[in-house]
Scaffold this active site. Structure first.
Site, mmCIF file in Angstrom:
data_model
loop_
_atom_site.group_PDB
_atom_site.id
_atom_site.type_symbol
_atom_site.label_atom_id
_atom_site.label_comp_id
_atom_site.label_asym_id
_atom_site.label_seq_id
_atom_site.Cartn_x
_atom_site.Cartn_y
_atom_site.Cartn_z
ATOM 1 N N HIS A 87 54.200 49.810 29.246
ATOM 2 C CA HIS A 87 52.740 49.699 29.313
ATOM 3 C C HIS A 87 52.075 50.796 30.130
ATOM 4 O O HIS A 87 50.878 50.710 30.391
ATOM 5 C CB HIS A 87 52.326 48.357 29.912
ATOM 6 C CG HIS A 87 52.631 47.180 29.054
ATOM 7 N ND1 HIS A 87 51.733 46.656 28.152
ATOM 8 C CD2 HIS A 87 53.739 46.416 28.954
ATOM 9 C CE1 HIS A 87 52.279 45.616 27.549
ATOM 10 N NE2 HIS A 87 53.502 45.449 28.017
ATOM 11 N N LYS A 106 36.492 46.409 33.872
ATOM 12 C CA LYS A 106 37.948 46.586 33.844
ATOM 13 C C LYS A 106 38.379 46.750 35.290
ATOM 14 O O LYS A 106 37.531 46.861 36.181
ATOM 15 C CB LYS A 106 38.335 47.818 33.033
ATOM 16 C CG LYS A 106 37.534 49.083 33.408
ATOM 17 C CD LYS A 106 37.938 50.306 32.604
ATOM 18 C CE LYS A 106 37.359 50.360 31.219
ATOM 19 N NZ LYS A 106 38.331 50.346 30.150
ATOM 20 N N ARG A 107 39.698 46.786 35.558
ATOM 21 C CA ARG A 107 40.129 47.067 36.918
ATOM 22 C C ARG A 107 39.534 48.409 37.372
ATOM 23 O O ARG A 107 39.315 49.310 36.548
ATOM 24 C CB ARG A 107 41.660 47.131 36.986
ATOM 25 C CG ARG A 107 42.313 45.767 36.967
ATOM 26 C CD ARG A 107 41.892 44.899 38.108
ATOM 27 N NE ARG A 107 42.546 45.291 39.336
ATOM 28 C CZ ARG A 107 43.503 44.580 39.943
ATOM 29 N NH1 ARG A 107 43.899 43.417 39.443
ATOM 30 N NH2 ARG A 107 44.034 45.004 41.062
ATOM 31 N N LYS A 140 40.569 55.419 35.352
ATOM 32 C CA LYS A 140 39.596 54.819 34.433
ATOM 33 C C LYS A 140 38.196 55.419 34.630
ATOM 34 O O LYS A 140 37.311 55.230 33.808
ATOM 35 C CB LYS A 140 39.558 53.302 34.622
ATOM 36 C CG LYS A 140 40.882 52.608 34.259
ATOM 37 C CD LYS A 140 40.803 51.104 34.480
ATOM 38 C CE LYS A 140 42.132 50.388 34.323
ATOM 39 N NZ LYS A 140 42.508 50.150 32.913
ATOM 40 N N THR A 190 42.468 47.173 26.136
ATOM 41 C CA THR A 190 42.231 46.046 25.238
ATOM 42 C C THR A 190 40.779 45.608 25.362
ATOM 43 O O THR A 190 40.214 45.050 24.424
ATOM 44 C CB THR A 190 43.174 44.872 25.546
ATOM 45 O OG1 THR A 190 43.250 44.721 26.968
ATOM 46 C CG2 THR A 190 44.557 45.126 25.003
ATOM 47 N N LYS A 248 37.736 44.293 22.631
ATOM 48 C CA LYS A 248 36.864 43.121 22.774
ATOM 49 C C LYS A 248 35.398 43.532 22.597
ATOM 50 O O LYS A 248 34.609 42.817 21.971
ATOM 51 C CB LYS A 248 37.085 42.459 24.136
ATOM 52 C CG LYS A 248 38.518 41.905 24.285
ATOM 53 C CD LYS A 248 38.907 41.585 25.729
ATOM 54 C CE LYS A 248 40.423 41.441 25.842
ATOM 55 N NZ LYS A 248 40.908 41.447 27.252
#
Ligand code: NBG
Length: 819
Positions: A357, A548-549, A554, A656, A660
């Site tokens: 992952h 998100k985290r 990110k 992911t 969504k």
């Protein structure tokens, strides 16, 4: 249409539960009592399916998928179970006839936050799809007493609060005090001769912890299947050590109990970052050992001889957290069940498959050999033996290439020797997959390149997916109703049917309905933001969302740089033709990750300044929604219009959240990273806002020499943004607060924010132009939803079933929908 008999049944069962299980009369019942009573009423219907499913699998001796994961981020159960049972309407009606509000009851549930982020949520989506596809499955994990911390915000900083999710009781678990296994830890090993004169090894542990199973049923969507998720809790083998007790060492005895229970006390709150902590290794070994012992127990109910273990089970390793299972299965087969090494190894390899992952180096699990050996002395020997045989094979296949063996070794020799868990997982598995096409390619080219040279046939890609039940049907009832009205009700279990919406993108009346749904969802979210963040936002503005985290890769701070640039532009050009925008953030930072915590503070500081500015009032709003989790994400995806997926290319394995959002009709602004690549292909490049360097361009830039300061000096907009950060204009005059961020960006800029800044701004300008044409925007929104069918986790699971596990569905006998 509500089923009257069912309404009456739910009312009766609710009253019965309130009385018999909770000992309450209605006037004395608290909101939590009502939640528990309704859950117990619904549980009866779940249990019926669960028992029948178990019976069917037993009768058919079905091949079974065992999904091993240290995290399952399930989200609230009650609403999801009502949806899967098809009882939502009836339950709502029953509650209202009793004078209660179903939504208020649902809001009472504390979610089991047994995961950090995408990885744990993926495991939950996969359990959902496995049940919906009727695949015999055992999920195995850890019943953490405290899950992921609750996030509070004080003065713009994250504060962590322990998650006491079990405090008010958990109606969805069934403890199995008779399904218990002893898990040895520490000590040493010794050789001996068995009765047949064979040399064997015995592990003499220093302590033994007991694992108790707690079962959670996982329903399929309206199909009579309920699979089993078994979570292990650690207990002391004896609640009192009588010897210590008799010697007067009462506290010593209690200490031991406390020590044992510590193993499942708390989830490690680090997403994508590992620290070689002994307790974490103990957690991993603990649940994997319980799981494997349980599988052997179930197998041996029919047959003692373990030689076809791999035919009964397909075990999936969800990242390397359960990878020690490779050595543990070897130990159980060889040491405990007396099998020969070669046969045991063949079975092990054919049983396991491994999903990777992440490519981030800080997330790759390694255990110092000394520590590994202190906790698991026998497993260290087994790892050495696996490695010896493996490297012999490598040297045979690649003679004279000594460095290849060193690169492939299960043991890293530099900087103190460590066990490389990704290597153990790769050697012990017959299939290795990444989680998006790009990620799988990078795995083969980079992280696991030598393994790919050795065994190209082991590698495959399975792009992640998300369950449309929770993230569309449940989260977005308005859109679900509109979609059902347009294309019928088959889509939740066959998401490709959404394609039927495509022609409707050209239908003006349908577009108006689509917009009305989004507008209503935005109004709902505006209420949430007001209540939780104290920020008022305009439901007619563009809802631009990044949840998100919090992580540097990110790049939430890149988003903030755009917000600052936009704010400065709106101040300069009072008549600028830009739509009003609301920029929303949400996400937790690992408690020890200073930069991520500073990024949260950054969002709050910028929000404070921007939201107070009368010049830009009504044109720009910024808010941070605290405590992002499965429960709190439900109103967010349906209301979002722009989805921020802006990681540095090559760093986000899949993502992911991106799925969504798009499923709920948000357009993506994103880089060519993770599953963004495939989402863009699916929805059409004209319906996606792409920007930023590609993986190849980043490599080339780095090879040439990357100089972020030149970009700063050459771009006045960027200069104004960074200067505002550096001179304290956004932090009440405190020029030191955001120094670490500014210094990093002007120094190494490891995540290439400055390189992507201009293209990001230009892409955001395109977003503005597109949003100013609502009909055009709505068309793109509809097409996004219509073309997201392949990102259902049902598609991912179907691929795993076919290409990795070789399992087929087992429909449940007599499973009409009657309850
Ligand atoms: C995460 C990746 C995400 C991916 C999820 C699920 C880890 C180690 N990895 O990009 O960062 O979507 O896994 O595959 O948490």
């Amino acid at each position: 249409m509500t089923d009257r008999t069912m309404v009456e049944a739910v009312k009766k069962e609710f009253k019965e539960a309130l009385f018999a299980a909770l000992g309450r009369f209605p006037e004395a019942a608290t909101p939590n009592d009502r939640y528990l009573a309704l859950s117990l009423a619904v549980r009866r219907h779940v249990m019926r399916r669960w028992v029948r499913t178990g019976e069917t699998y037993w009768k058919n001796a079905s091949r079974t998928v065992c999904y091993l994961s240290a995290e399952f981020l399930l989200g609230p159960h009650l609403a999801n179970n009502l949806l899967n049972l098809g009882l939502r309407e009836e339950a709502g009606q029953a509650m209202s006839e009793l004078g209660y509000d179903l939504d208020a009851i649902l809001a009472q549930e504390e979610e089991p936050g047994l995961g950090n982020g995408g990885l744990g949520r993926l495991a939950a989506c996969y359990m959902d799809s496995l049940a919906t596809l009727q695949i015999p499955t055992l999920g195995y994990g850890i019943r953490y007493e405290f899950g992921i911390f609750d996030q509070l915000i004080r003065d713009g900083w994250q504060v962590e609060k322990t998650d006491k999710w079990l405090a008010l009781g958990n109606p969805w678990e069934t403890p199995r005090p008779e399904i218990v296994f002893d898990v040895p830890l520490g000590g040493h090993t010794e050789g001996y001769q068995d009765e047949e004169g064979r040399f064997r090894v015995r592990w003499v542990p220093e302590r033994v912890v007991r694992g108790v199973g707690y079962d959670v049923p996982i329903l399929g969507y309206r199909n009579g299947t309920a699979n089993l998720l078994r979570l292990w809790k650690a207990e002391a083998t004896e609640s009192f050590d009588f010897e210590a007790f008799n010697q007067g060492d009462y506290w010593g005895a209690v200490d031991q109990k406390v020590d044992s229970e510590n193993i499942t006390k708390v989830l490690y709150p680090n997403d994508e970052r590992v620290r070689g902590k002994q307790l974490r290794l103990e957690q991993q070994f603990f649940f994997v050992s319980c799981a494997l012992q349980d599988m052997i127990r179930i197998y041996q109910q029919r047959k003692k001889d373990l030689s076809s273990f791999h035919e009964k089970y397909a075990i999936q390793l969800n990242d390397t957290h359960p990878a020690v299972g490779v050595a543990e299965l070897m130990r159980l087969l060889v040491d405990v069940h007396g099998m020969g090494w070669d046969e045991a190894w063949e079975i092990t390899r054919r049983t396991f498959a491994y999903t990777n992952h992440t490519l981030l180096p800080e997330a790759l699990e390694k255990w110092k050999v000394e520590m590994f050996g202190a906790v698991l002395p026998r497993h260290l020997e087994i790892v050495y033996e696996i490695n010896r045989r493996f490297l012999d094979e490598v040297r045979r296949r690649f003679p004279g290439e000594g460095s290849r063996a060193a690169r492939l070794s299960l043991i890293e020799e530099t900087g103190g020797r460590s066990v490389r868990m990704a290597h153990l997982a790769s050697v012990g598995s017959h299939r290795i997959n990444g989680v998006a096409a790009l990620h799988s390619e990078l795995l083969k080219a980079d992280l696991l390149r030598d393994f790919h040279d050795l065994w190209p046939e082991k590698f495959l890609n399975v792009t992640n997916g998300v369950t449309p039940r929770r993230f569309l049907a449940l989260a977005n009832p308005r859109l679900a109703a509109l979609v059902t009205e347009a294309i019928g009700d088959g889509w939740p279990k066959d998401l490709e049917r959404l394609r039927g919406l495509e022609p409707l993108a050209e239908d003006g009346a349908f577009r108006a309905k689509w917009r009305a749904v989004k507008r209503a969802n935005k109004a709902d979210l505006a209420g949430v933001v007001q209540a939780r963040a104290g920020v008022e936002c305009d439901p007619d503005s563009l809802f631009d969302v990044q949840v998100k985290r919090i992580h540097e890769y990110k790049r939430q701070h890149l988003n903030v740089l755009h917000v600052i640039a936009l704010w400065q532009r709106l101040r300069r050009q009072k008549k600028a033709k830009a739509p009003a925008r609301t920029v929303l953030f949400g996400g937790k930072a690992a408690p020890g990750y200073r930069m991520a915590k500073l990024m949260i503070k950054l969002v709050h500081s910028v929000a404070e300044v921007v939201n107070a500015d009368s010049v830009t009032r009504g044109r720009l709003r910024v808010a941070f929604i605290p405590d992002y989790n499965v429960k709190n994400c439900m109103p967010i995806f349906p209301a979002a219009e722009l989805s921020e997926q802006i990681s540095t290319a090559g760093k986000e394995a899949s993502g992911t959240g991106n799925m969504k959002f798009a499923m709920n009709g948000a357009l993506t602004i994103g880089t060519l990273d993770g599953a963004n690549v495939e989402i863009r292909e699916a929805v059409g490049k004209e319906n996606f806002f792409l920007f930023g360097l590609t993986v190849g361009e980043i490599q080339a830039l780095r090879a040439r020499g990357y100089r972020p300061r030149d970009l700063y000096e050459g771009d006045p907009v960027l200069r104004d943004v960074l200067d505002a950060l550096a001179d304290g204009a956004l932090s009440g005059g405190d020029a030191s607060l955001f120094r670490p961020i500014v210094d990093q960006l002007l120094g190494e800029d490891p995540w290439l924010l400055l390189a992507d800044f201009r293209p990001y701004l230009e892409s955001q300008a395109e977003v503005e132009r597109a949003y100013l044409d609502p009909e055009h925007w709505t068309r793109m929104s509809i097409l996004n939803t219509a073309r997201m069918g392949r990102f259902s986790s049902d598609r991912s699971i179907a691929e795993y079933c076919r290409d990795v596990w070789r399992v087929t569905p087992v429909p449940i006998e007599g499973s009409d929908l009657e309850s």
